[in-house]
Design an enzyme around this catalytic site. Structure first.
Site, short mmCIF file in Angstrom:
data_model
loop_
_atom_site.label_atom_id
_atom_site.label_comp_id
_atom_site.label_asym_id
_atom_site.label_seq_id
_atom_site.Cartn_x
_atom_site.Cartn_y
_atom_site.Cartn_z
CB SER A 182 4.04 -27.59 -2.35
OG SER A 182 3.44 -27.03 -1.21
CE LYS A 231 5.87 -23.74 -1.53
NZ LYS A 231 5.50 -24.83 -2.46
CB THR A 236 -0.93 -0.01 1.23
OG1 THR A 236 -1.68 -1.22 1.23
CG2 THR A 236 -1.86 1.18 1.18
#
Length: 827
Positions: free
Chosen positions: A670, A713, A354
């Site tokens: 995953s 990840k 933002t």
């Protein structure tokens, strides 16, 4: 005889002319004429600005005239009625003190033979004059009829010249023409010129009339109505209010269609009693129409150097996003009328999505407005409610445009992935019209019921997870991914952005407080576990509050916040995120997940128990993750002989698969790789490397398929202290732009099949930290259970089931026929 100078006019014979005399010298000349026979020489002067003309200021040819009447007007001017007699020529002017006199010679009228040429000219002059009089409409019909009966060519020319609105030079030329035919030719030329002027005027008037649109006509009518209403509104408050609404409607700059709608509603408001129930509803609607920006815009400031300075001053890192924003501004500079792309900042919370939009607005010089879409599930929140509902209002888009006050603000739609839908409609579908450049130039709000132009707005969207964004909406956006911050980046942001800001907000200065770098590092590691810096700023603010209290209570000197003193300010450690295991274990594999917070470790624990082939899945697992577990078991069954697994293990044993942190819902494909590795590790009794994280979807044939969120990840594995990451080979390009500190500390291990993962992840059974016994050990503590794994492995004869590929489990020492796994707290 006395001379009467005439300004800006020439008098022709046989005419009666009223005159007003305002200078004293000419008045004395008129009085002198009246004292004799009343005859005076009337002649035109060259310049009308000369009040007391001399002999050099007068023409030579004039007329003898008789002053028939004279009287004093209200302003003491002398008004006379002059009847001209005949042409005369001044041979000598005498400029005396009392008045101007002249010696004159009468000019007799010449008599010419009536030739066919003269008669034809006479007829043409009559026709032309009649046409001029008809077109102008200024000459009385009786005068026209009387003049057309004149047969004398000279007299007719004089009469027509006096009736026409001629200049001084033109009329003087007629006066000086002594020949009737010459005089008639001059008058005919003047008539033809007048006819041409009238024709041009008619064409111009017709063109202007055709080009005058309805808006101009309405303007003239409105001005007339305004004058009338101002006269009536002095003692009528309702009328004053109506007049004010009309003035605001004119000044709003609305399109024609909207302006017509506004005036219709104002007219309905005027005809409606103020006590009517619908009056307030209608008045609110008119106020909304008049309050919206219809033409007000800000001018873009497209200085790329200044924009880069603003972005660097407000944000650290995020180089890829900054580069794309600078390119965006460069395109706006070269092609201002091009359609703006709809940018979507995707990333975990607290990374500055933002605030990046706010910085772009600052760089462009545009108004910044924001709408949070989190939890919005009603389509009316976007499109508004129809006026038939009680308390109806426009949607959030129109409300925010009114708040912006300009037609081209920078509009941030926050948390686009938190939209929901129910029986009240789908807000995401309503946003398609808002964001699509092919439609938003005429956005339709249910409350306004008139088109509103949103094409000049720059829309920027933010999202934590693009998986929940509808595909049709995602297709209209250009996604810019903002990854989480590394620990080094967080330290830099804290030192250069967060600490100065919090110190200023709490009234502190560098002379009052100093926070050491190791203290910031400890806050990051033990009190915040996030991809962004929002909680980090919150914890720093908590420290500043306590120091502010001490300063207010009178403590002197400077406060130093070291790593050892952090618990004194923030209490015991708050963040206990998943960390790397300190040793290799059987049946435990470390997965990595992509969450709304960026990335996190997901350990997979599997226990193999004596039973009847029951599969238990715990940890609040989603349907996709459950299917991954089923696929892992099926793969292990299909390769049981290859991996020297117990015969018919799926029938004689119960398998329990658990993912810790059961309060958090988990889903996605995953986790297929870590589930398969942990399962084979538990069945084969082989420990799994504790410094290795793994991710990837598996197929029944053992292929490792690509998954999403690899960058997040990798950040999670790095934060947890892992040193290796096994990932699908097709996902390697996703990590091409990893920061140097992460790519240097984390070794990427691309894999294609589960065999590659097992070769990489499994250690020999001798790597277990505790020795294995042939029989269950005695319990050192009665509350610690001992579970015996059903591992009745057949002896490997070396040829019975030779695999096509090298056995990833046969690369180490052979396994004993019986394995025991102690589950508890001893080892």
């Amino acid at each position: 005889m006395p001379v009467l100078p005439i300004r800006n006019a020439a008098i022709l014979p046989f005419t009666v002319t009223p005159l007003v005399i305002d200078d004293e010298k000419t008045r004395r000349a008129v009085e002198a004429a009246l004292m004799s026979d009343g005859v005076i020489f009337a002649v035109a002067q060259f310049e009308d600005r000369q009040h007391e003309p001399g002999p050099g200021d007068l023409y030579v040819v004039g007329v003898e005239a008789v002053v028939e009447r004279s009287y004093l007007s209200a302003d003491n001017g002398l008004s006379v009625m002059l009847r001209s007699l005949r042409r005369a020529q001044a041979t000598h002017y005498l400029d005396e003190i009392t008045y101007l006199r002249a010696e004159i010679t009468p000019l007799p009228e010449l008599v010419e033979e009536e030739t066919p040429h003269l008669l034809a000219r006479l007829r043409l002059v009559r026709q032309h004059f009649e046409q001029v009089a008809k077109n102008s409409g200024r000459i009385v019909e009786e005068s026209v009829a009387n003049m057309l009966t004149i047969n004398d060519p000279g007299a007719l020319a004089d009469a027509i010249a006096m009736a026409l609105d001629l200049s001084l030079v033109a009329r003087q030329s007629v006066l000086e023409a002594l020949s009737p035919s010459e005089r008639l030719a001059i008058v005919d030329g003047l008539l033809l010129k007048e006819l041409e002027i009238q024709d041009i005027e008619a064409r111009i008037q017709q063109t202007v009339q055709q080009e005058m649109d309805r808006g101009q006509k309405e303007y003239y009518l409105r001005e007339q109505i305004k004058v009338i209403q101002k006269e009536l509104a002095e003692n009528d408050p309702a009328l004053r209010e109506s007049l004010d609404l009309r003035e605001r409607a004119v000044a709003a700059g609305m399109p024609d269609e909207v302006r017509a709608r506004a005036f219709r509603e104002i007219e309905r408001l005027e005809a409606m009693p103020t006590m009517a129930p619908e009056y307030t509803v209608l008045r609110t609607y008119v106020d909304w129409l008049l309050a919206l920006p219809w033409h007000a815009q800000t001018t873009d400031q497209l200085n790329l150097t200044e924009a880069a300075r603003i972005l660097d001053a407000n944000h650290y890192g995020l180089e890829k996003a900054k580069e794309r924003l600078i390119e965006f501004l460069a395109v706006r500079k070269l092609a201002p009328t091009s359609r703006s792309p709809i940018l979507c900042f995707s990333g975990p919370p607290g990374v500055g999505k933002t605030s990046l939009g706010r910085s772009i607005a600052e760089a462009l010089g545009r108004k910044f407005v924001r709408v949070s879409l989190g939890g919005v599930r009603d389509e009316a929140e976007i499109r508004g409610h129809r006026r038939t509902y009680v308390g109806a209002l426009p949607g959030r888009i129109i409300q925010t445009m009114r708040q912006a006050g300009t037609l081209n603000p920078l509009f941030v739609l926050d948390e686009i992935d938190k939209l929901a839908s129910d029986y009240r409609g789908d807000p995401a579908s309503a946003l398609l019209e808002v964001l699509d450049p092919e439609q938003n130039y005429a956005f339709s709000d249910h409350y306004l019921e008139v088109p509103y132009d949103l094409s000049k707005v720059i829309f920027i969207l933010t999202a934590n997870n693009l998986q929940t964004v509808p595909p049709a909406l995602l297709d209209r956006m250009e996604v810019i991914e903002l990854p989480g911050y590394t620990e080094e980046e967080k330290i830099h942001i804290a030192q250069h952005f967060l600490l100065p800001k919090q110190m200023k907000d709490h009234g502190l200065s560098v002379s009052k407080v100093e926070v050491r770098t190791e203290a910031v590092q400890r806050i990051i590691r033990e009190y915040t576990y996030e991809a962004g810096v929002r909680n980090l700023e919150r914890e720093i603010g908590a420290i500043m509050r306590k120091i502010t209290r001490r300063v207010v209570e009178g403590k002197k000197g400077k406060t130093f916040v070291s790593a050892q003193r952090v618990p004194d300010y923030l209490g015991p450690q708050k963040s206990f995120g998943h960390e790397a295991e300190d040793r290799a274990q059987v049946g435990v594999a470390m997965g990595v997940a992509w969450t709304a917070a960026g990335g996190d470790l997901t350990p997979v624990e599997i226990a193999v128990l004596e039973g009847r082939g029951q599969l238990t899945l715990t940890g609040q697992l989603g349907e996709v993750l459950r299917e991954s577990a089923q696929a892992a078991i099926s793969f292990a069954r299909s390769r049981a002989h290859t991996f020297n697994l117990p015969a018919n293990f799926w029938e004689k044993n119960d398998i329990h698969i658990h993912l810790p942190m059961g309060a958090v819902r988990k889903d996605g494909p995953s986790a297929g790789v870590p589930i398969a590795v942990a399962l084979i590790s538990a069945l084969a009794g082989r420990p799994v490397r504790h410094d290795l994280a793994m991710t990837g979807e598996i197929s029944l044939r053992g292929r490792v398929l690509p998954v999403g969120g690899l960058k997040e990840k990798a950040y999670a594995a790095y934060r947890a202290g892992l040193t290796h990451l096994a990932l699908p080979r097709k996902n390697v390009p996703d990590l091409a732009d990893l920061p140097a500190d992460i790519s240097g500390a984390l070794h990427l291990e691309p894999v294609d099949t589960l065999d590659d993962v097992l070769m990489l992840a499994l250690l020999p059974a001798s790597a277990l930290p505790c020795p294995r016994a042939e029989a269950p050990p005695e319990r050192d503590h009665p509350n610690i259970p001992v579970l015996v794994a059903p591992a009745n492995l057949p002896e490997d004869d070396g040829a019975a089931h030779a695999p096509d590929k090298p056995n990833p489990l046969a690369a180490h020492e052979p396994q004993p026929p019986l394995r025991q796994i102690i589950i508890g707290g001893l080892n």
